[in-house]
Enzyme design. Structure first.
Site, short mmCIF file in Angstrom:
data_model
loop_
_atom_site.label_atom_id
_atom_site.label_comp_id
_atom_site.label_asym_id
_atom_site.label_seq_id
_atom_site.Cartn_x
_atom_site.Cartn_y
_atom_site.Cartn_z
N GLN A 132 0.84 -1.19 0.00
CA GLN A 132 0.00 0.00 0.00
C GLN A 132 0.88 1.25 0.00
O GLN A 132 2.10 1.18 0.14
CB GLN A 132 -0.89 0.00 1.25
CG GLN A 132 -0.10 0.00 2.55
CD GLN A 132 -0.90 -0.44 3.74
OE1 GLN A 132 -2.13 -0.36 3.74
NE2 GLN A 132 -0.24 -0.91 4.77
N HIS A 150 -7.06 3.45 20.73
CA HIS A 150 -6.28 2.27 21.10
C HIS A 150 -6.52 1.85 22.55
O HIS A 150 -6.48 0.65 22.85
CB HIS A 150 -4.79 2.52 20.84
CG HIS A 150 -4.46 2.57 19.38
ND1 HIS A 150 -4.25 3.74 18.69
CD2 HIS A 150 -4.34 1.56 18.46
CE1 HIS A 150 -3.99 3.47 17.42
NE2 HIS A 150 -4.04 2.16 17.25
N ASP A 156 -7.11 -5.44 15.19
CA ASP A 156 -6.97 -4.03 14.83
C ASP A 156 -6.82 -3.96 13.31
O ASP A 156 -5.73 -3.75 12.78
CB ASP A 156 -5.76 -3.43 15.54
CG ASP A 156 -5.60 -1.95 15.28
OD1 ASP A 156 -6.59 -1.31 14.86
OD2 ASP A 156 -4.49 -1.42 15.48
N ASP A 182 -0.53 -12.55 6.05
CA ASP A 182 -1.96 -12.26 6.01
C ASP A 182 -2.61 -12.90 7.24
O ASP A 182 -2.38 -14.08 7.55
CB ASP A 182 -2.57 -12.83 4.74
CG ASP A 182 -4.06 -12.64 4.68
OD1 ASP A 182 -4.50 -11.56 4.27
OD2 ASP A 182 -4.79 -13.59 5.05
N ALA A 183 -3.40 -12.12 7.96
CA ALA A 183 -3.97 -12.60 9.22
C ALA A 183 -4.82 -13.85 9.04
O ALA A 183 -4.77 -14.78 9.85
CB ALA A 183 -4.79 -11.49 9.88
N ASP A 213 1.46 -0.53 13.01
CA ASP A 213 2.00 0.75 13.48
C ASP A 213 2.54 0.67 14.90
O ASP A 213 3.18 1.61 15.38
CB ASP A 213 0.93 1.85 13.40
CG ASP A 213 -0.39 1.43 14.05
OD1 ASP A 213 -0.36 0.72 15.08
OD2 ASP A 213 -1.45 1.82 13.53
#
Length: 568
Positions: free
Chosen positions: A295, A327, A422, A403-404, A349
């Site tokens: 991305q 958060h 998240d 990839d989750a 992040d």
């Protein structure tokens, strides 16, 4: 349509033989039996001419598919990742191709001039489409009013124009190849189709694996347009120049030179243009802008006292002035109970795992993030690493680039006390599978007995149907849930799928969360032995549960991999 020629009876005069012997082609070579003379004088042999035309078909088909994929990518990148939007672009283009094919029938008598004009126009429209759409979106995307759908209308207009021009190519090429050597229509169609489909394959592979990662959307489109103009112009002016009047040759040459000059000028200025467009979208404080393998990652602020903002593919994902409210609400209610082993899905992040590590007793925290480039930036950028308290460098943290969904399929069973999801909004097409019943079934398998799963479900107030579909999907996976909602002071940065200028990104001003457990209905509350969040209290959480419950949309079906239920 060109009728197939019938075979001459044995011994009858051959149509290519004249009274003075065998006829000769435009190059002065004798035309052998079985190879009829070309209707158009050519500077090369017939076989070479046919090969050049088919090579032109191959290149033009590759360029046409690049334009098509470019428009689809722009539809997702600029205006929201929507299956419906992508379908509109593709269907409009296919429809326009049919209209273009019909319209090209009127140009068959001047096929060479018509094809040259079509290719010049296609190179200009297709090559400049990305830059024009990006400019309109950046500088006028926040006008609202009558122009609220302006960028989308322009996208459809480019799709229509590109489809019309692509559709006009094949009938004209069919006429040109028949002028070189007439053959039955079926054979000509087979030859053209083979070159067209192979070219489309090459263009389809070149776009994601070469043009997009190496050149980017803007430069890639400009170079594709230049290739299209060069090949189309060279084919007509080189091979069929004797079929053109002197005036037509001059006009066609001038048009191609102007198109190439315009595309070259745009390519020289593309970096300055992109910087200016980014400033129009994100303000003058753009500090980092990189394209990772996954991305576009962009950072603004983070120095001289200005808050840090993180954008992923144009969507505001972290707002330094308000990220703590999000958060803390995501992580702390789920940490009440056993929490020695924690799994964070997404969160590249480092901000969610920052809150996880504030709790005593955390022995291990696994972070499964798709984008290694974002993780690298979260570790190395001074402002972002300071904001996440260098959490990704903590020895208890293990970062897994995967990839989750795929990773959960091989994750050990009953391995985690807490799972924190998240993840991007479910209405983003690429994220839909991460909010499916199958995904939550895998997450449930990874939970230890008594474990909890917390999910960010998007905005409750502005997108209640999406939020409560997440709840229905969790329940269909065998989990018991409690919903709660937290309001943001500014834009609810992670709440929706929308991409747009910062000033217009505030349509979603709350965050919705779902706390789920396997064997009991969880109650969102703070761990008495844990840290004191700065923005959250038990009383506020109880009120947030009641506020979310008042928005409930009953009777929604769950979302699955084969039947996603989230809107756009």
């Amino acid at each position: 349509m060109i009728d197939p020629q019938a075979s001459a009876p044995p011994g009858s005069p051959q149509p290519w033989d004249g009274p003075d012997g065998p006829r000769r082609d435009g190059a002065g070579d004798a035309v052998s039996a079985g190879e009829p003379a070309s209707a158009v004088p050519l500077p090369v042999r017939q076989g070479t001419g046919r090969w050049l035309v088919l090579a032109g078909v191959f290149v033009c088909a590759a360029c046409g598919l690049v334009y098509e994929l470019e428009l689809v990518a722009l539809a997702a990148y600029l205006m929201g990742d929507s299956v419906a939007q992508t379908s509109v672009v593709l269907s409009v283009m296919v429809f326009a191709m049919g209209i273009g094919s019909l319209a090209a029938k009127r140009l068959r008598r001047r096929a060479a001039a018509g094809f040259g004009a079509v290719e010049a126009a296609l190179a200009l429209v297709g090559g400049c489409s990305a830059m024009a759409l990006y400019a309109v979106f950046a500088w006028t995307g926040d006008w609202g009013g009558v122009w609220a759908s302006g960028p989308r209308c322009l996208l459809v207009a480019f799709s229509l124009a590109t489809g019309l021009l692509i559709g006009a190519e094949v009938p004209l090429l069919m006429e040109l190849i028949q002028r070189i050597r007439r053959q039955d229509a079926g054979g000509a169609v087979a030859d053209l189709s083979a070159a067209d489909y192979v070219g489309a394959l090459v263009g389809g592979l070149a776009f994601p694996f070469l043009l997009l990662p190496v050149l980017g959307q803007l430069t890639g489109a400009l170079i594709t347009g230049a290739v299209n103009a060069v090949v189309g112009g060279a084919l007509v002016l080189g091979l069929f120049r004797r079929d053109l009047t002197p005036r037509a040759r001059r006009l066609l040459l001038t048009a191609n030179v102007c198109v190439l000059a315009l595309l070259a000028s745009a390519a020289v200025l593309v970096d300055d243009f992109e910087r200016a467009a980014r400033q129009a979208l994100y303000g003058p404080d753009v500090r980092v802008a990189v394209h990772t393998d996954v991305q576009e990652v962009l950072l603004t602020g983070g120095r001289h006292g200005r808050p840090l903002n993180l954008f992923l593919d144009g969507r505001l994902r972290v707002d330094g002035r308000d990220e703590r409210r999000y958060h803390e609400a995501l992580v702390h209610p789920a940490m009440t109970g056993r929490h020695a082993r924690v799994l964070v899905l997404g969160g590249g992040d480092g901000l969610a795992v920052r809150e996880v590590l504030r709790h005593p007793g955390v022995r291990r925290a696994d972070v499964v993030a798709l984008d290694a480039g974002l993780v690298r930036l979260a570790r190395t950028d001074p402002a972002l690493s300071r904001l996440n308290a260098h959490s990704l460098d903590d020895p208890r943290v293990r970062v897994i680039t995967a990839d989750a969904f795929d990773w959960l399929r091989t994750a050990p069973a009953a391995a985690y006390d807490v799972v924190v999801a998240d993840l991007p909004h479910p209405a983003i097409t690429a994220s839909t599978k991460l909010y499916a019943q199958e995904f939550y079934g895998l997450a449930r398998r990874a939970l230890a007995p008594g474990g909890r799963l917390v999910v960010h479900g998007g905005a409750v107030e502005s997108r209640p149907r999406d939020f409560w579909t997440v709840d229905a999907t969790l329940r269909a996976a065998g989990l018991r849930t409690t919903a709660y909602r937290v309001r943001g002071r500014r834009t609810a940065f992670a709440a929706g799928p929308d991409r747009g200028p910062v000033d217009t990104a505030g349509a979603h001003r709350d965050w919705g969360f779902l706390l789920a457990a396997d064997r009991h209905t969880p109650r969102p509350r703070l761990d008495p032995a844990g840290p004191r969040p700065r923005t959250l209290t038990d009383a506020a959480l109880a009120a947030d549960v009641r506020a979310a419950e008042r928005t409930r949309v009953p009777g929604l079906p769950p979302s699955t991999l084969v039947h996603p239920r989230y809107g756009d």
